[in-house]
Design a protein around this motif. Structure first.
Motif, PDB file in Angstrom:
ATOM      1  N   GLU A 115       0.821  -1.213   0.000  1.00 28.83           N
ATOM      2  CA  GLU A 115       0.000   0.000   0.000  1.00 28.83           C
ATOM      3  C   GLU A 115       0.855   1.263   0.000  1.00 28.83           C
ATOM      4  O   GLU A 115       0.573   2.212  -0.731  1.00 28.83           O
ATOM      5  N   LEU A 116       1.895   1.286   0.828  1.00 35.00           N
ATOM      6  CA  LEU A 116       2.739   2.481   0.894  1.00 35.00           C
ATOM      7  C   LEU A 116       3.504   2.710  -0.406  1.00 35.00           C
ATOM      8  O   LEU A 116       3.649   3.844  -0.862  1.00 35.00           O
ATOM      9  N   VAL A 117       3.995   1.635  -1.019  1.00 36.09           N
ATOM     10  CA  VAL A 117       4.726   1.782  -2.284  1.00 36.09           C
ATOM     11  C   VAL A 117       3.763   2.196  -3.396  1.00 36.09           C
ATOM     12  O   VAL A 117       4.092   3.069  -4.211  1.00 36.09           O
ATOM     13  N   ALA A 118       2.559   1.631  -3.427  1.00 35.89           N
ATOM     14  CA  ALA A 118       1.574   2.034  -4.431  1.00 35.89           C
ATOM     15  C   ALA A 118       1.230   3.516  -4.278  1.00 35.89           C
ATOM     16  O   ALA A 118       1.109   4.248  -5.272  1.00 35.89           O
ATOM     17  N   ASP A 119       1.089   3.971  -3.033  1.00 38.78           N
ATOM     18  CA  ASP A 119       0.807   5.383  -2.796  1.00 38.78           C
ATOM     19  C   ASP A 119       1.980   6.244  -3.248  1.00 38.78           C
ATOM     20  O   ASP A 119       1.786   7.297  -3.871  1.00 38.78           O
ATOM     21  N   ALA A 120       3.205   5.817  -2.961  1.00 38.87           N
ATOM     22  CA  ALA A 120       4.377   6.571  -3.408  1.00 38.87           C
ATOM     23  C   ALA A 120       4.426   6.643  -4.933  1.00 38.87           C
ATOM     24  O   ALA A 120       4.790   7.679  -5.494  1.00 38.87           O
ATOM     25  N   LEU A 121       4.030   5.580  -5.601  1.00 40.19           N
ATOM     26  CA  LEU A 121       3.997   5.592  -7.072  1.00 40.19           C
ATOM     27  C   LEU A 121       3.020   6.636  -7.587  1.00 40.19           C
ATOM     28  O   LEU A 121       3.299   7.322  -8.581  1.00 40.19           O
ATOM     29  N   ARG A 122       1.870   6.743  -6.948  1.00 40.34           N
ATOM     30  CA  ARG A 122       0.867   7.722  -7.371  1.00 40.34           C
ATOM     31  C   ARG A 122       1.332   9.156  -7.122  1.00 40.34           C
ATOM     32  O   ARG A 122       0.915  10.068  -7.812  1.00 40.34           O
ATOM     33  N   ARG A 123       2.178   9.343  -6.119  1.00 42.09           N
ATOM     34  CA  ARG A 123       2.499  10.694  -5.666  1.00 42.09           C
ATOM     35  C   ARG A 123       3.905  11.164  -5.996  1.00 42.09           C
ATOM     36  O   ARG A 123       4.232  12.301  -5.721  1.00 42.09           O
ATOM     37  N   CYS A 124       4.759  10.325  -6.533  1.00 38.99           N
ATOM     38  CA  CYS A 124       6.142  10.775  -6.723  1.00 38.99           C
ATOM     39  C   CYS A 124       6.573  10.643  -8.169  1.00 38.99           C
ATOM     40  O   CYS A 124       5.951   9.976  -8.960  1.00 38.99           O
ATOM     41  N   GLY A 125       7.664  11.295  -8.474  1.00 39.44           N
ATOM     42  CA  GLY A 125       8.168  11.266  -9.829  1.00 39.44           C
ATOM     43  C   GLY A 125       9.528  10.613  -9.959  1.00 39.44           C
ATOM     44  O   GLY A 125      10.062  10.519 -11.035  1.00 39.44           O
ATOM     45  N   GLY A 126      10.097  10.169  -8.863  1.00 35.26           N
ATOM     46  CA  GLY A 126      11.434   9.582  -8.908  1.00 35.26           C
ATOM     47  C   GLY A 126      11.451   8.193  -8.325  1.00 35.26           C
ATOM     48  O   GLY A 126      10.436   7.523  -8.259  1.00 35.26           O
ATOM     49  N   ARG A 127      12.594   7.789  -7.880  1.00 35.07           N
ATOM     50  CA  ARG A 127      12.746   6.464  -7.288  1.00 35.07           C
ATOM     51  C   ARG A 127      12.084   6.401  -5.923  1.00 35.07           C
ATOM     52  O   ARG A 127      11.873   7.424  -5.271  1.00 35.07           O
ATOM     53  N   ILE A 128      11.830   5.191  -5.508  1.00 34.17           N
ATOM     54  CA  ILE A 128      11.195   4.939  -4.219  1.00 34.17           C
ATOM     55  C   ILE A 128      12.168   4.135  -3.381  1.00 34.17           C
ATOM     56  O   ILE A 128      12.734   3.144  -3.850  1.00 34.17           O
ATOM     57  N   ARG A 129      12.366   4.556  -2.145  1.00 27.28           N
ATOM     58  CA  ARG A 129      13.259   3.839  -1.229  1.00 27.28           C
ATOM     59  C   ARG A 129      12.403   3.100  -0.217  1.00 27.28           C
ATOM     60  O   ARG A 129      11.555   3.681   0.450  1.00 27.28           O
ATOM     61  N   LEU A 130      12.638   1.799  -0.112  1.00 29.97           N
ATOM     62  CA  LEU A 130      11.987   0.957   0.880  1.00 29.97           C
ATOM     63  C   LEU A 130      13.046   0.554   1.892  1.00 29.97           C
ATOM     64  O   LEU A 130      14.096   0.035   1.513  1.00 29.97           O
ATOM     65  N   ALA A 131      12.791   0.817   3.161  1.00 32.05           N
ATOM     66  CA  ALA A 131      13.754   0.481   4.213  1.00 32.05           C
ATOM     67  C   ALA A 131      13.054  -0.317   5.305  1.00 32.05           C
ATOM     68  O   ALA A 131      11.923   0.005   5.687  1.00 32.05           O
ATOM     69  N   LEU A 132      13.714  -1.367   5.781  1.00 35.03           N
ATOM     70  CA  LEU A 132      13.237  -2.174   6.901  1.00 35.03           C
ATOM     71  C   LEU A 132      14.318  -2.193   7.966  1.00 35.03           C
ATOM     72  O   LEU A 132      15.502  -2.273   7.643  1.00 35.03           O
ATOM     73  N   ARG A 133      13.884  -2.145   9.214  1.00 36.53           N
ATOM     74  CA  ARG A 133      14.839  -2.185  10.326  1.00 36.53           C
ATOM     75  C   ARG A 133      14.168  -2.860  11.509  1.00 36.53           C
ATOM     76  O   ARG A 133      12.996  -2.624  11.799  1.00 36.53           O
ATOM     77  N   VAL A 134      14.907  -3.709  12.204  1.00 33.41           N
ATOM     78  CA  VAL A 134      14.442  -4.305  13.450  1.00 33.41           C
ATOM     79  C   VAL A 134      15.302  -3.749  14.563  1.00 33.41           C
ATOM     80  O   VAL A 134      16.525  -3.831  14.521  1.00 33.41           O
ATOM     81  N   ASP A 135      14.635  -3.156  15.557  1.00 34.87           N
ATOM     82  CA  ASP A 135      15.360  -2.543  16.661  1.00 34.87           C
ATOM     83  C   ASP A 135      14.429  -2.431  17.863  1.00 34.87           C
ATOM     84  O   ASP A 135      13.255  -2.070  17.698  1.00 34.87           O
ATOM     85  N   ASP A 136      14.932  -2.743  19.036  1.00 34.38           N
ATOM     86  CA  ASP A 136      14.178  -2.595  20.287  1.00 34.38           C
ATOM     87  C   ASP A 136      12.798  -3.254  20.234  1.00 34.38           C
ATOM     88  O   ASP A 136      11.813  -2.690  20.704  1.00 34.38           O
ATOM     89  N   GLY A 137      12.709  -4.437  19.646  1.00 29.53           N
ATOM     90  CA  GLY A 137      11.456  -5.175  19.615  1.00 29.53           C
ATOM     91  C   GLY A 137      10.446  -4.682  18.601  1.00 29.53           C
ATOM     92  O   GLY A 137       9.283  -5.082  18.637  1.00 29.53           O
ATOM     93  N   LEU A 138      10.867  -3.819  17.682  1.00 28.76           N
ATOM     94  CA  LEU A 138       9.961  -3.299  16.661  1.00 28.76           C
ATOM     95  C   LEU A 138      10.532  -3.505  15.266  1.00 28.76           C
ATOM     96  O   LEU A 138      11.734  -3.361  15.044  1.00 28.76           O
ATOM     97  N   LEU A 139       9.654  -3.825  14.343  1.00 29.02           N
ATOM     98  CA  LEU A 139       9.982  -3.828  12.926  1.00 29.02           C
ATOM     99  C   LEU A 139       9.495  -2.485  12.398  1.00 29.02           C
ATOM    100  O   LEU A 139       8.325  -2.146  12.544  1.00 29.02           O
ATOM    101  N   ARG A 140      10.392  -1.723  11.816  1.00 22.37           N
ATOM    102  CA  ARG A 140      10.027  -0.416  11.263  1.00 22.37           C
ATOM    103  C   ARG A 140      10.219  -0.463   9.756  1.00 22.37           C
ATOM    104  O   ARG A 140      11.250  -0.919   9.262  1.00 22.37           O
ATOM    105  N   CYS A 141       9.227   0.029   9.043  1.00 21.62           N
ATOM    106  CA  CYS A 141       9.285   0.125   7.590  1.00 21.62           C
ATOM    107  C   CYS A 141       9.108   1.584   7.207  1.00 21.62           C
ATOM    108  O   CYS A 141       8.223   2.263   7.731  1.00 21.62           O
ATOM    109  N   GLU A 142       9.941   2.050   6.288  1.00 22.86           N
ATOM    110  CA  GLU A 142       9.816   3.405   5.749  1.00 22.86           C
ATOM    111  C   GLU A 142       9.799   3.332   4.238  1.00 22.86           C
ATOM    112  O   GLU A 142      10.598   2.615   3.631  1.00 22.86           O
TER     113      GLU A 142
END
Length: 155
Positions: free
Chosen positions: A81-108
């Motif tokens: 969903e987030l990447v599809a939204d970025a496709l609709r709203r941006c004109g360049g590349r899309i960066r997907l980042a995942l990180r696990v830290d302090d008991g949380l999975l974070r996606c940007e």
């Protein structure tokens, strides 16, 4: 004569997109053990429709390598969903980042919002984020969510 050569019955060969090749290469790295121990990873995706399935495959493969099987389904859906939204709203590349830290999975998901059609602001998938993520947000060019990882350590 057409682009297929002298025989019009010759099928046109379509090569995989850059995004599909990126997902295949990352899956190979995970399967061979080259990438499974990283606590943080990011990829640059081309702003093409192939970015959505590639991002979903990248996230699922990495979460599997990290032993976060319970989070994979929700993360895959939200990443798509987030990447599809970025496709609709941006004109360049899309960066997907995942990180696990302090008991949380974070996606940007970061998109280069450009041009008159750019619409930074509230995400159209807020209800999905609110239902599946423990916390989430949209700030400028970055949309993010967090899921409990079930522990603070990557296997």
């Amino acid at each position: 004569m057409d682009r297929r050569g002298s025989d019009p019955r010759t099928p046109v060969v379509r090569l995989p997109s850059r995004n599909a090749l990126l997902a295949m290469a990352d899956a190979l790295a995970v399967r061979t053990g080259w990438a499974g121990r990283d606590r943080e990873v990011s990829w640059l995706l081309s702003a093409r429709p192939s970015a959505v399935p590639a991002a979903r495959r990248l996230a699922t493969a990495r979460l599997s390598a990290w032993g976060l099987h319970r989070q994979a389904e929700a993360a895959e859906l939200l990443v798509g969903e987030l990447v599809a939204d970025a496709l609709r709203r941006c004109g360049g590349r899309i960066r997907l980042a995942l990180r696990v830290d302090d008991g949380l999975l974070r996606c940007e998901v970061t998109g280069v919002f450009a041009g008159p059609g750019a619409r930074p602001g509230p995400a159209p998938h807020q209800s999905l984020l609110a239902r599946l993520a423990c916390c989430w947000g949209v700030s400028g060019q970055v949309a993010w969510f967090e899921l409990p990882s079930g522990g603070g350590h990557v296997h």
